[in-house]
Motif scaffolding. Structure first.
Motif, PDB file in Angstrom:
ATOM      1  N   MET A  83       0.854  -1.195   0.000  1.00 54.06           N
ATOM      2  CA  MET A  83       0.000   0.000   0.000  1.00 54.06           C
ATOM      3  C   MET A  83       0.884   1.238   0.000  1.00 54.06           C
ATOM      4  SD  MET A  83      -2.774   1.124   2.855  1.00 54.06           S
ATOM      5  CE  MET A  83      -3.488   2.766   2.844  1.00 54.06           C
ATOM      6  N   ILE A  84       0.572   2.190  -0.872  1.00 50.58           N
ATOM      7  CA  ILE A  84       1.311   3.455  -0.902  1.00 50.58           C
ATOM      8  C   ILE A  84       0.783   4.316   0.233  1.00 50.58           C
ATOM      9  CG2 ILE A  84       1.887   5.504  -2.245  1.00 50.58           C
ATOM     10  CD1 ILE A  84       1.427   3.873  -4.776  1.00 50.58           C
ATOM     11  N   ASP A  85       1.572   4.420   1.306  1.00 53.32           N
ATOM     12  CA  ASP A  85       1.137   5.173   2.480  1.00 53.32           C
ATOM     13  C   ASP A  85       2.242   6.109   2.923  1.00 53.32           C
ATOM     14  OD1 ASP A  85       3.008   3.490   3.561  1.00 53.32           O
ATOM     15  OD2 ASP A  85       1.593   2.296   4.743  1.00 53.32           O
ATOM     16  N   GLU A  86       2.136   6.563   4.210  1.00 55.86           N
ATOM     17  CA  GLU A  86       3.117   7.546   4.685  1.00 55.86           C
ATOM     18  C   GLU A  86       4.533   6.983   4.790  1.00 55.86           C
ATOM     19  OE1 GLU A  86       0.653   5.537   7.587  1.00 55.86           O
ATOM     20  OE2 GLU A  86       0.102   7.306   6.453  1.00 55.86           O
ATOM     21  N   SER A  87       4.696   5.649   4.739  1.00 53.24           N
ATOM     22  CA  SER A  87       6.045   5.076   4.787  1.00 53.24           C
ATOM     23  C   SER A  87       6.785   5.280   3.459  1.00 53.24           C
ATOM     24  CB  SER A  87       5.969   3.582   5.100  1.00 53.24           C
ATOM     25  OG  SER A  87       5.372   2.878   4.025  1.00 53.24           O
ATOM     26  N   MET A  88       6.010   5.498   2.354  1.00 51.40           N
ATOM     27  CA  MET A  88       6.587   5.728   1.017  1.00 51.40           C
ATOM     28  C   MET A  88       7.620   4.650   0.663  1.00 51.40           C
ATOM     29  SD  MET A  88       4.834   8.258   0.016  1.00 51.40           S
ATOM     30  CE  MET A  88       5.658   8.624  -1.520  1.00 51.40           C
ATOM     31  N   ILE A 394      -8.328  14.161   0.654  1.00 52.37           N
ATOM     32  CA  ILE A 394      -6.982  14.732   0.571  1.00 52.37           C
ATOM     33  C   ILE A 394      -5.984  13.585   0.567  1.00 52.37           C
ATOM     34  CG2 ILE A 394      -5.267  16.182   1.722  1.00 52.37           C
ATOM     35  CD1 ILE A 394      -7.602  17.698   3.017  1.00 52.37           C
ATOM     36  N   PRO A 395      -5.092  13.508  -0.438  1.00 50.58           N
ATOM     37  CA  PRO A 395      -4.075  12.459  -0.428  1.00 50.58           C
ATOM     38  C   PRO A 395      -3.312  12.449   0.894  1.00 50.58           C
ATOM     39  CG  PRO A 395      -4.039  13.641  -2.503  1.00 50.58           C
ATOM     40  CD  PRO A 395      -4.978  14.400  -1.597  1.00 50.58           C
ATOM     41  N   ALA A 396      -2.971  11.271   1.367  1.00 50.43           N
ATOM     42  CA  ALA A 396      -2.315  11.026   2.655  1.00 50.43           C
ATOM     43  C   ALA A 396      -3.326  10.823   3.766  1.00 50.43           C
ATOM     44  CB  ALA A 396      -1.326  12.124   3.053  1.00 50.43           C
ATOM     45  N   LEU A 397      -4.592  11.206   3.549  1.00 44.41           N
ATOM     46  CA  LEU A 397      -5.648  10.888   4.502  1.00 44.41           C
ATOM     47  C   LEU A 397      -6.445   9.696   3.975  1.00 44.41           C
ATOM     48  CD1 LEU A 397      -7.047  14.435   5.412  1.00 44.41           C
ATOM     49  CD2 LEU A 397      -5.446  13.037   6.740  1.00 44.41           C
ATOM     50  N   ASP A 398      -7.216   9.072   4.859  1.00 46.40           N
ATOM     51  CA  ASP A 398      -8.022   7.924   4.445  1.00 46.40           C
ATOM     52  C   ASP A 398      -8.955   8.292   3.294  1.00 46.40           C
ATOM     53  OD1 ASP A 398      -6.794   6.573   6.474  1.00 46.40           O
ATOM     54  OD2 ASP A 398      -8.482   6.666   7.865  1.00 46.40           O
ATOM     55  N   GLY A 399      -9.500   9.502   3.348  1.00 47.05           N
ATOM     56  CA  GLY A 399     -10.406   9.943   2.294  1.00 47.05           C
ATOM     57  C   GLY A 399      -9.729  10.026   0.941  1.00 47.05           C
ATOM     58  N   GLY A 400      -8.438  10.382   0.917  1.00 40.51           N
ATOM     59  CA  GLY A 400      -7.695  10.432  -0.342  1.00 40.51           C
ATOM     60  C   GLY A 400      -7.537   9.050  -0.948  1.00 40.51           C
ATOM     61  N   HIS A 401      -7.161   8.054  -0.093  1.00 39.42           N
ATOM     62  CA  HIS A 401      -7.047   6.675  -0.581  1.00 39.42           C
ATOM     63  C   HIS A 401      -8.399   6.174  -1.078  1.00 39.42           C
ATOM     64  CE1 HIS A 401      -2.940   6.037   0.762  1.00 39.42           C
ATOM     65  NE2 HIS A 401      -3.234   6.574   1.933  1.00 39.42           N
ATOM     66  N   ALA A 402      -9.457   6.467  -0.298  1.00 34.18           N
ATOM     67  CA  ALA A 402     -10.800   6.019  -0.683  1.00 34.18           C
ATOM     68  C   ALA A 402     -11.225   6.653  -2.008  1.00 34.18           C
ATOM     69  CB  ALA A 402     -11.795   6.363   0.418  1.00 34.18           C
ATOM     70  N   MET A 403     -10.847   7.926  -2.217  1.00 39.07           N
ATOM     71  CA  MET A 403     -11.208   8.626  -3.460  1.00 39.07           C
ATOM     72  C   MET A 403     -10.628   7.906  -4.675  1.00 39.07           C
ATOM     73  SD  MET A 403     -10.200  12.516  -4.578  1.00 39.07           S
ATOM     74  CE  MET A 403      -8.433  12.123  -4.495  1.00 39.07           C
ATOM     75  N   GLN A 424       0.325  11.153  -2.892  1.00 40.45           N
ATOM     76  CA  GLN A 424       0.599  10.849  -1.478  1.00 40.45           C
ATOM     77  C   GLN A 424       1.703  11.751  -0.939  1.00 40.45           C
ATOM     78  OE1 GLN A 424      -0.989   8.720   0.447  1.00 40.45           O
ATOM     79  NE2 GLN A 424       0.335   8.613   2.237  1.00 40.45           N
ATOM     80  N   MET A 425       2.737  11.941  -1.754  1.00 34.66           N
ATOM     81  CA  MET A 425       3.855  12.786  -1.347  1.00 34.66           C
ATOM     82  C   MET A 425       3.389  14.233  -1.145  1.00 34.66           C
ATOM     83  SD  MET A 425       7.555  13.066  -3.248  1.00 34.66           S
ATOM     84  CE  MET A 425       7.549  11.292  -3.493  1.00 34.66           C
ATOM     85  N   ALA A 426       2.572  14.720  -2.091  1.00 30.56           N
ATOM     86  CA  ALA A 426       2.065  16.098  -1.979  1.00 30.56           C
ATOM     87  C   ALA A 426       1.175  16.242  -0.743  1.00 30.56           C
ATOM     88  CB  ALA A 426       1.278  16.468  -3.233  1.00 30.56           C
TER      89      ALA A 426
END
Length: 448
Positions: A83-88, A394-403, A424-426
């Protein structure tokens, strides 16, 4: 000497409540991701309370998952394989998908995993409110029972409100719970107060920028219930204790000024900081004179009574089943009010610099004394707020992934992983920038 003047015990209690409350909220939020991930046979590599760059306060590997506690109390995370998350973790994403990875699962499973934390926070807030209503019920003093009217501060006076005014309605609507009046003014664009003054009904227009001023000056208590200047608790080793004030005393005069109400007393002693004054005290049928020196902070050293000690209260008891619809209404009201606050910020009616705060502002919202009812109320509130904030697209939040997942489900095409990675980075840069900005604002406020 300034550091010695700080009430460190009060700060410690607030900090302890903040850590406990957010530990509960964050752990359960992350469990909301962890459990469906495991149900759908995803590998979860890490489960952390708080963030842990460079080192962890504690960690232990159980099975495939490393459980730990970080040292930056801004939240927590679960690291799910693929999963592309905050760990990048870009190296993992270069490999072909493995069956146990998040990216190998159907879109509907990935969506459930992503919104799991938000769902848990909504349920948590609802359940806490329900248990609070079942255990404590709801108690408040109705607005129309406050027979002495209001105490108005300088901002309230600037629009025409006066001490002793009795609030009848706002925009023609009666507000039974007095504490909701500031929310009506700030969030719902109220246009006018209708008050009773000297037996007459007076209409007080509310300027368009009044709500933003209240937020800018953190002045939610611009009007408060007016109560007599009645002594409730004398604080040991203060001037009030030294001169012999007792519970039940009424301070009706400071020098030549009459102070039948606490707001009048407070205004007078603030004028007399570090000065000697003569107090007129009513004790039963006796009238006493006492000489006192007001502290440099403008205090005497006692706690006055609240509206709950003076006026007729309304207490509503709830059975277990009655608490559920009551909790639903309170949860919806909390979410609506917070959404309205966000709309004020996004619309530009309220400056971000005036409303944004870091963990210091959040911790300061907790009571300075340990009170379980207050603690659970704040925990329910922040759990619901976290759910609302996290579901924003917003990317990096759950809503961004869900979007991105919903777009995939609608179009039948998976978004390019590079696009998700850059988004995610942005998003991370945006969130970290906001955190740093909020922290800087709080530090500036402390020194100011």
């Amino acid at each position: 000497m300034e550091l010695l003047a700080i009430n460190w015990a009060e700060i410690g209690v607030k900090a302890a409540q903040f850590v406990l409350s957010f530990s509960i909220i964050v752990v359960l939020h992350e469990l909301g991701h962890f459990l469906p991930a495991r149900w759908f046979k995803c590998r979860v590599e890490k489960f952390y309370l708080f963030f842990n760059p460079w080192f962890s306060l504690w960690k232990k590997k159980i099975g495939e998952t490393e459980w730990g506690i970080g040292w930056i109390p801004f939240g927590g995370y679960v690291k799910i394989s693929g999963m592309i998350d905050e760990s990048m973790d870009k190296e993992q994403m270069k490999q072909p998908p493995k069956p146990y990875e998040f990216r190998a699962k159907p879109a509907w499973q990935r969506l459930i995993i992503m919104v799991g934390g938000v769902v848990v926070n909504l349920i948590l807030g609802f359940l806490i409110y329900a248990m609070m209503l079942w255990h404590w019920g709801d108690e408040y003093v109705p607005t129309n029972k406050m027979t002495y009217g209001i105490a108005a501060d300088s901002l309230a006076e600037s629009i025409g409100l006066r001490d002793g005014d009795k609030v009848l309605t706002i925009d023609g609507k009666y507000i039974d719970k007095f504490r909701k009046i500031p929310l009506e003014v700030i969030l719902k664009d109220a246009k006018s107060f209708q008050v009773e003054r000297s037996g007459q009904t007076v209409n007080i227009p509310i300027p368009a920028d009044f709500g933003s001023k209240l937020i800018r000056f953190k002045d939610i208590g611009f009007i408060t219930p007016r109560v007599p200047s009645l002594v409730d608790t004398v604080i040991p080793k203060t001037m009030a204790d030294t001169i012999g004030l007792k519970k039940g005393d009424i301070i009706v005069g400071v020098d030549s000024a009459e102070t039948f109400y606490f707001d009048e007393f407070r205004n007078e002693i603030v004028k007399k900081k570090n000065k000697n004054v003569s107090l007129t005290i009513l004790r039963g049928s006796d009238s006493l004179k006492m000489n006192a020196k007001i502290s440099p902070e403008g205090r005497l050293g006692f706690a006055g009574v609240s509206e709950f000690d003076v006026f007729e209260k309304k207490h509503i008891k709830y059975s277990f089943f009655e608490s559920l619809p009551g909790s639903w209404n309170r949860s919806i009201e909390t979410l609506e009010n917070y959404w309205l606050q966000l709309k004020l910020i996004f619309s530009g009616k309220v400056k971000t610099s005036e409303s944004l705060g870091s963990v210091f502002s959040i911790a300061n919202m907790f009571s300075g004394q340990w009170d379980w009812e207050s603690f659970w109320g704040m925990t329910a509130f922040f759990s619901l707020v976290l759910a609302l904030m996290n579901i924003l697209p917003i990317p990096a939040l759950d809503g961004g992934h869900a979007m991105f997942t919903i777009i995939e489900m609608i179009t039948g095409r998976k978004p390019n992983e590079k696009v998700i990675e850059y988004a995610q980075m942005a998003g991370m840069i945006l969130l970290l920038g906001l955190m740093a900005y909020a922290l800087g604002l709080d530090i500036f406020r402390i020194f100011k």
